[in-house]
Motif scaffolding. Structure first.
Motif, PDB file in Angstrom:
ATOM      1  N   GLU A 136       0.917  -1.095  -0.021  1.00  0.00           N
ATOM      2  CA  GLU A 136       0.072  -0.113   0.006  1.00  0.00           C
ATOM      3  C   GLU A 136       0.887   1.338   0.027  1.00  0.00           C
ATOM      4  O   GLU A 136       0.448   2.336  -0.673  1.00  0.00           O
ATOM      5  N   HIS A 137       2.193   1.222   0.673  1.00  0.00           N
ATOM      6  CA  HIS A 137       2.981   2.390   0.746  1.00  0.00           C
ATOM      7  C   HIS A 137       3.375   2.701  -0.763  1.00  0.00           C
ATOM      8  O   HIS A 137       3.468   3.881  -1.251  1.00  0.00           O
ATOM      9  N   GLY A 189      -5.196  -3.417  -5.484  1.00  0.00           N
ATOM     10  CA  GLY A 189      -5.636  -4.142  -6.705  1.00  0.00           C
ATOM     11  C   GLY A 189      -6.341  -3.699  -7.900  1.00  0.00           C
ATOM     12  O   GLY A 189      -6.068  -3.974  -8.926  1.00  0.00           O
ATOM     13  N   GLY A 190      -7.171  -2.799  -7.337  1.00  0.00           N
ATOM     14  CA  GLY A 190      -8.243  -2.006  -8.275  1.00  0.00           C
ATOM     15  C   GLY A 190      -7.439  -0.691  -8.998  1.00  0.00           C
ATOM     16  O   GLY A 190      -8.149   0.111  -9.867  1.00  0.00           O
ATOM     17  N   ILE A 243      -0.621   2.908 -10.911  1.00  0.00           N
ATOM     18  CA  ILE A 243       0.107   2.084  -9.908  1.00  0.00           C
ATOM     19  C   ILE A 243       0.421   0.627 -10.765  1.00  0.00           C
ATOM     20  O   ILE A 243      -0.269   0.221 -11.384  1.00  0.00           O
ATOM     21  N   ASP A 244       1.689   0.273 -10.334  1.00  0.00           N
ATOM     22  CA  ASP A 244       2.265  -0.786 -10.885  1.00  0.00           C
ATOM     23  C   ASP A 244       3.015  -1.536  -9.639  1.00  0.00           C
ATOM     24  O   ASP A 244       4.264  -1.339  -9.471  1.00  0.00           O
ATOM     25  N   VAL A 245       2.290  -2.298  -8.941  1.00  0.00           N
ATOM     26  CA  VAL A 245       2.887  -3.068  -8.043  1.00  0.00           C
ATOM     27  C   VAL A 245       3.835  -4.249  -8.234  1.00  0.00           C
ATOM     28  O   VAL A 245       4.849  -4.603  -7.670  1.00  0.00           O
ATOM     29  N   GLY A 246       3.476  -4.818  -9.632  1.00  0.00           N
ATOM     30  CA  GLY A 246       4.395  -5.708  -9.891  1.00  0.00           C
ATOM     31  C   GLY A 246       5.672  -5.305 -10.259  1.00  0.00           C
ATOM     32  O   GLY A 246       6.602  -6.164  -9.978  1.00  0.00           O
ATOM     33  N   GLN A 247       5.991  -4.094 -10.773  1.00  0.00           N
ATOM     34  CA  GLN A 247       7.326  -3.980 -10.890  1.00  0.00           C
ATOM     35  C   GLN A 247       8.104  -3.928  -9.502  1.00  0.00           C
ATOM     36  O   GLN A 247       9.374  -4.119  -9.548  1.00  0.00           O
ATOM     37  N   ALA A 248       7.358  -3.255  -8.423  1.00  0.00           N
ATOM     38  CA  ALA A 248       7.930  -3.463  -7.179  1.00  0.00           C
ATOM     39  C   ALA A 248       8.454  -4.838  -6.662  1.00  0.00           C
ATOM     40  O   ALA A 248       9.354  -5.031  -6.215  1.00  0.00           O
TER      41      ALA A 248
END
Length: 433
Positions: free
Chosen positions: A36-37, A107-108, A137-142
């Motif tokens: 989330e951060h 997620g959304g 938002i691209d959490v996959g990259q992180a």
């Protein structure tokens, strides 16, 4: 040592994975969800636009500014009733939303925030929620970055581990070779390990142990050989004296005759003990077994014929073929086992032999008292005798089975003991052809 390395590698990877999970859940508890951060940092521009541009508008200009942002932004900004949004959120997120905080939907790729809590923006604004969607938002990259970090750490750990395992494996292999050679009778075998090796202290102690064992075995061999040879001279003198006594005093009275005959039997028993002892020592230190082909079936039949006065039940197959080795030595092993069966059998002795592929199986059994399961390995030790009345009543010195086991081992075989259907012991010889 490949197996050792892969076991260590699996352990290291599992440890890193476990540490990552523990770190993630610990941080989630203490500081909130790390994902989330990350999402909040990636959506910082849209949050800044909302808080520093739209929210800074006068009360009657809040909606027009929102519409202007809608026109130029790729982010979808929608107003939704608070009564619909609240049930769809987790309990903790509901409390944050009611306080007016920004609630992330990782997620959304979206976030929620109340318009305001007092209705100051426009009529009914206290019941509306601003829903921002299509955020960058691209959490996959992180997560991919974390995976790369995980792989780099694992690689940096596994490379030195592989080097250490290779060096350690060489030392263990040297120690294993030394143990094999020493177990096969090479008393001079020692482990050659570098002083810098991690198992050098262990190898040193094993070498010291091997040195002591070798010294003890060599001393035992010299003692037995010396005693055996030294006994031959007094035995020969006794034989000569008894023969001279019998020759000069042929007409001995019956009592003295029985005494002389008993002395002669004792001398023969001593001769047998010395010969068996020397034979065992020769087998224990035999440099190499002479290899010559010989037919197995005739050898077994000759051994049966030598067991007198017992009748042996035979079950010898015709397709036993030939065996390479020392026929005299194998015949002695078979003869010792048959002689042992003859000592203890009540009425029946059986010998059978079959060919099973590339192995030869010879079975000798009797209907005697058998051998207790807990002592079946010990009976092959020199001078070992069972503590039973039958064993003390029979002649013998506990060397016959030891000689048989060693003779069979020199042919690449082994002897197993179990219970016989006849009621006594069953000795099974396995030899690879």
């Amino acid at each position: 040592m490949t197996r050792l390395f892969w076991r260590f590698a699996l352990l290291v990877v599992l440890a890193i994975a476990l540490a990552s999970c523990v770190i993630y859940f610990t941080f989630s508890r203490l500081f909130g969800d790390p994902l989330e951060h990350i999402a909040r940092d990636q959506a910082a521009g849209q949050i800044f636009l909302l808080e520093q541009y739209i929210d800074q508008a006068p009360a009657d200009d809040w909606l027009p500014r929102l519409n202007k942002v809608r026109e130029v932004s790729d982010v979808a900004l929608e107003l939704q009733p608070l009564s619909i949004v609240l049930p769809a959120l987790p309990t903790e997120a509901r409390a944050q939303l009611l306080r007016g905080a920004v609630v992330m939907d990782v997620g959304g790729k979206a976030f929620y925030r109340r318009v305001d809590a007092t209705g100051a923006r426009y009529a009914g604004s206290e019941d509306d929620v601003l829903h921002a969607q299509n955020l960058p938002i691209d959490v996959g990259q992180a997560l991919r970055m974390e995976a790369i970090r995980f792989a780099v750490i694992a690689l940096c750990l596994l490379l030195p581990l592989g080097w250490w395992t290779r060096a350690h494996g060489r030392s263990l292999a040297a120690l294993s070779r030394m143990a094999d050679d020493f177990g096969q009778g090479d008393l001079a075998a020692r482990a050659q390990v570098k002083p810098a090796s991690s198992i050098a202290p262990l190898a040193g102690r094993i070498n010291e142990m091997a040195e002591r064992i070798g010294s003890l075995l060599e001393a035992r061999r010299h003692l037995l050989l010396s005693v055996s040879h030294e006994l031959r001279t007094p035995i020969a003198r006794l034989e000569f004296g008894l023969a001279l006594l019998d020759e000069r005093h042929g007409g001995l009275d019956p009592a003295l005759r029985r005494r002389v005959d008993a002395m002669g039997a004792d001398v023969e028993e001593l001769k047998t003990l010395v010969n068996e002892l020397l034979g065992l020592m020769q087998l224990d230190h035999a440099p190499a077994l002479p290899r010559q082909p010989f037919a197995v079936a005739p050898l077994l039949r000759d051994c049966m014929a030598a067991v007198l006065p017992r009748q042996v039940e035979a079950g010898i197959a015709d397709d036993l073929g030939e065996l390479r080795g020392d026929p005299r030595l194998l015949a002695r092993a078979i003869g010792n086992l048959l002689g042992n069966a003859a000592k203890y059998a009540t009425a029946r002795i059986a010998l059978s032999a079959v060919r099973e592929g590339d192995a030869l199986r010879i079975v000798i059994e009797d209907d005697g008292p058998g051998i207790p399961a807990g002592q079946r390995e010990q009976v092959f030790a020199p001078f070992y005798r069972l503590a039973r009345e039958q064993d003390h009543a029979t002649a013998g010195h506990g060397l016959g089975l030891a000689i048989a086991a060693r003779a069979v081992a020199l042919h690449g075989g082994a002897i197993a003991i179990d219970d016989s259907p006849l009621g006594g012991a069953r000795f099974t010889i396995y030899i690879r052809v």
